[in-house]
Design a protein around this motif. Structure first.
Motif, PDB file in Angstrom:
ATOM      1  N   VAL C  90       0.843  -1.200   0.000  1.00 17.13           N
ATOM      2  CA  VAL C  90       0.000   0.000   0.000  1.00 17.13           C
ATOM      3  C   VAL C  90       0.871   1.239   0.000  1.00 17.13           C
ATOM      4  N   ILE C  91       1.959   1.206   0.793  1.00 17.92           N
ATOM      5  CA  ILE C  91       2.770   2.415   0.926  1.00 17.92           C
ATOM      6  C   ILE C  91       3.611   2.641  -0.319  1.00 17.92           C
ATOM      7  N   THR C  92       4.254   1.567  -0.853  1.00 16.37           N
ATOM      8  CA  THR C  92       5.132   1.781  -2.003  1.00 16.37           C
ATOM      9  C   THR C  92       4.403   1.684  -3.333  1.00 16.37           C
ATOM     10  N   GLY C  93       3.267   0.965  -3.401  1.00 16.72           N
ATOM     11  CA  GLY C  93       2.564   0.823  -4.668  1.00 16.72           C
ATOM     12  C   GLY C  93       3.278  -0.078  -5.652  1.00 16.72           C
ATOM     13  N   ARG C  94       4.135  -1.010  -5.151  1.00 13.32           N
ATOM     14  CA  ARG C  94       4.906  -1.858  -6.050  1.00 13.32           C
ATOM     15  C   ARG C  94       4.195  -3.205  -6.204  1.00 13.32           C
ATOM     16  N   ILE C  95       3.449  -3.414  -7.307  1.00 14.60           N
ATOM     17  CA  ILE C  95       2.743  -4.679  -7.486  1.00 14.60           C
ATOM     18  C   ILE C  95       3.054  -5.280  -8.847  1.00 14.60           C
ATOM     19  N   ARG C  96       2.890  -6.616  -8.953  1.00  9.33           N
ATOM     20  CA  ARG C  96       3.154  -7.342 -10.196  1.00  9.33           C
ATOM     21  C   ARG C  96       2.124  -8.477 -10.263  1.00  9.33           C
ATOM     22  N   PRO C  97       0.850  -8.177 -10.535  1.00  2.00           N
ATOM     23  CA  PRO C  97      -0.201  -9.178 -10.338  1.00  2.00           C
ATOM     24  C   PRO C  97      -0.313 -10.182 -11.480  1.00  2.00           C
ATOM     25  N   GLY C  98      -1.012 -11.287 -11.197  1.00  2.00           N
ATOM     26  CA  GLY C  98      -1.272 -12.310 -12.202  1.00  2.00           C
ATOM     27  C   GLY C  98      -2.135 -13.395 -11.605  1.00  2.00           C
ATOM     28  N   ILE C  99      -2.769 -14.201 -12.464  1.00  2.00           N
ATOM     29  CA  ILE C  99      -3.585 -15.309 -11.979  1.00  2.00           C
ATOM     30  C   ILE C  99      -2.917 -16.615 -12.390  1.00  2.00           C
ATOM     31  N   ASN C 143       2.217 -10.538  -6.309  1.00  2.00           N
ATOM     32  CA  ASN C 143       3.622 -10.315  -6.659  1.00  2.00           C
ATOM     33  C   ASN C 143       4.177 -11.605  -7.263  1.00  2.00           C
ATOM     34  N   VAL C 144       3.966 -11.808  -8.574  1.00  2.00           N
ATOM     35  CA  VAL C 144       4.331 -13.071  -9.216  1.00  2.00           C
ATOM     36  C   VAL C 144       5.845 -13.221  -9.240  1.00  2.00           C
ATOM     37  N   LYS C 145       6.322 -14.390  -8.738  1.00  2.00           N
ATOM     38  CA  LYS C 145       7.763 -14.647  -8.773  1.00  2.00           C
ATOM     39  C   LYS C 145       8.114 -15.328 -10.086  1.00  2.00           C
ATOM     40  N   GLU C 146       9.289 -14.973 -10.644  1.00  2.00           N
ATOM     41  CA  GLU C 146       9.674 -15.467 -11.967  1.00  2.00           C
ATOM     42  C   GLU C 146       9.854 -16.991 -12.006  1.00  2.00           C
ATOM     43  N   PRO C 147      10.554 -17.646 -11.029  1.00  2.00           N
ATOM     44  CA  PRO C 147      10.783 -19.098 -11.140  1.00  2.00           C
ATOM     45  C   PRO C 147       9.508 -19.922 -11.130  1.00  2.00           C
ATOM     46  N   ALA C 148       8.393 -19.383 -10.599  1.00  2.00           N
ATOM     47  CA  ALA C 148       7.163 -20.169 -10.553  1.00  2.00           C
ATOM     48  C   ALA C 148       6.522 -20.301 -11.922  1.00  2.00           C
TER      49      ALA C 148
END
Lengths: 86, 120, 172
Positions: C90-99, C143-148
């Motif tokens: 919420v404070i930084t606004g750093r998101i990387r969403p995905g389903i 926050n999608v991680k790359e290795p997954a």
């Protein structure tokens, strides 16, 4: 020891106003439903705080019933948005 | 001593509830708003109800009249109701939002959209 | 018959907890007990087919002790971490969403419900949909991680840790 609960309920009122802003602004219908769901939880908690401040356990019974009814409301709105039969 | 615990619980709970409201206003789309709105209000409610339960249990021990004990039992039941219904409602809203055609903003990957297009 | 008894007993217990402190027959009054018994048996008769589906594994007390240990221990810690994580975003606004789609291999309805609710309340994830045939979950991840993303059936350990193992021990 009565005052802190009332002050906390006042802070929760500010939270409810912020969430109501999302209900008014929200560009899509699910956004508004999210705001409404948050308001429901906050109202339940502030009812519990009021009950504790005034030492009346009837407020808390009302809060239980409110929690279950608001859940039914959310489910039915979601079902309606999905386009299925209610 | 117990009063300090009650105050601390109240402050933690209020902080998380305020955070939930700010999250509702700051995040870009429905799904991320649900993250804020569900997790933070549930966690905040646990702490606020916890402060009420602790305060009433202390009253019961001091005065030994049954009404504070009844109040803390009922608060616990309300807390259980919140804990069960809140995530279920969030799941229902998320599912309805995806089925009514709202896609997550700035999504990196969307398996559900692919699978639903494959069915058609 | 067994379903009727189990359902009415649970309903009667909830009634007893809600009316505690109403009289002087230990904690309850005589009328409350009689009325609660009548209501509980009516509820048990009406809803015996809805709540109990011919499988009584949840009567085992070991499962309940495990469930309480799960809620107090790993679940509560994960929930606290989830809230600090949301605060940070919420404070930084750093998101990387995905389903993403995960297959936890659970079979029963109760297990999949418990896992979906746990996923909703724990760090950065929110269950969106369930596949009815295979019991696969679709999870919105903030926050999608790359290795997954490399393998096609996604590894659920990136999304929800060891929760499916706990739920399998409790509910299956």
């Amino acid at each position: 020891m009565i005052q802190p609960f009332l002050i906390s309920a006042l802070v929760l009122l500010i939270c409810i106003l912020l969430a109501a802003l999302r209900v008014i602004l929200g560009p899509t219908v699910p956004d508004r439903v999210v705001g409404l769901d948050t308001i429901n939880t906050l109202v339940i908690v502030s009812m519990i705080l009021f009950g504790s401040a005034y030492r009346e356990s009837i407020y808390i019974d009302t809060a239980i019933v409110y929690a279950l009814l608001s859940f039914v409301t959310t489910i039915i709105i979601a079902k309606y948005l999905e386009g299925g039969k209610i | 001593m117990i009063e300090i615990l009650v105050y601390a619980f109240l402050i933690i709970g209020l902080t998380f509830n305020l955070l939930a409201s700010i999250a509702l206003l700051r995040f870009p789309d429905v799904y991320t708003r649900l993250h804020g709105g569900t997790k933070c209000t549930t966690f905040g409610s646990i702490f606020l109800c916890g402060s009420v339960i602790i305060y009433n249990l202390r009253e019961w021990l001091l005065t030994s009249s049954p009404s504070p004990l009844i109040m803390s039992i009922h608060t616990f039941i309300a807390l259980v109701a919140i804990l069960i219904t809140n995530p279920t409602g969030a799941h229902a809203i998320a599912r309805a939002a995806h089925r009514s055609g709202i896609m997550p903003a700035r999504a990196v990957v969307d398996d559900l959209k692919k699978d639903r297009e494959g069915e058609r | 018959m067994k379903a009727f008894i189990v359902t009415s007993l649970v309903a009667f217990l909830v009634y007893l907890i809600l009316t505690a402190g109403s009289g002087n027959l230990w904690l309850w009054s005589y009328e409350e007990l009689l009325f609660g018994l009548m209501t509980a048996s009516l509820i048990g008769y009406l809803s015996r087919r809805i709540f109990v589906k011919g499988n009584y594994r949840m009567l085992n007390p070991k499962r309940w002790i495990l469930a309480i240990a799960y809620f107090i221990g790993p679940f509560f810690i994960a929930m606290a971490r989830a809230n600090l994580d949301v605060a940070y975003r919420v404070i930084t606004g750093r998101i990387r969403p995905g389903i993403v789609r995960i297959s936890p291999n659970l079979k029963t309805d109760l297990g999949i419900t418990m896992l979906a609710n746990s996923i909703t309340l724990t760090p950065g994830t929110l269950s969106v949909d369930v596949d009815d045939q295979t019991n696969d979950l679709y999870v919105h991840w903030i926050n999608v991680k790359e290795p997954a993303l490399k393998k096609k059936p996604r590894d659920y350990r990136y999304v929800c840790g060891t929760f499916p193992d706990w739920v399998r021990r409790i509910a299956e």
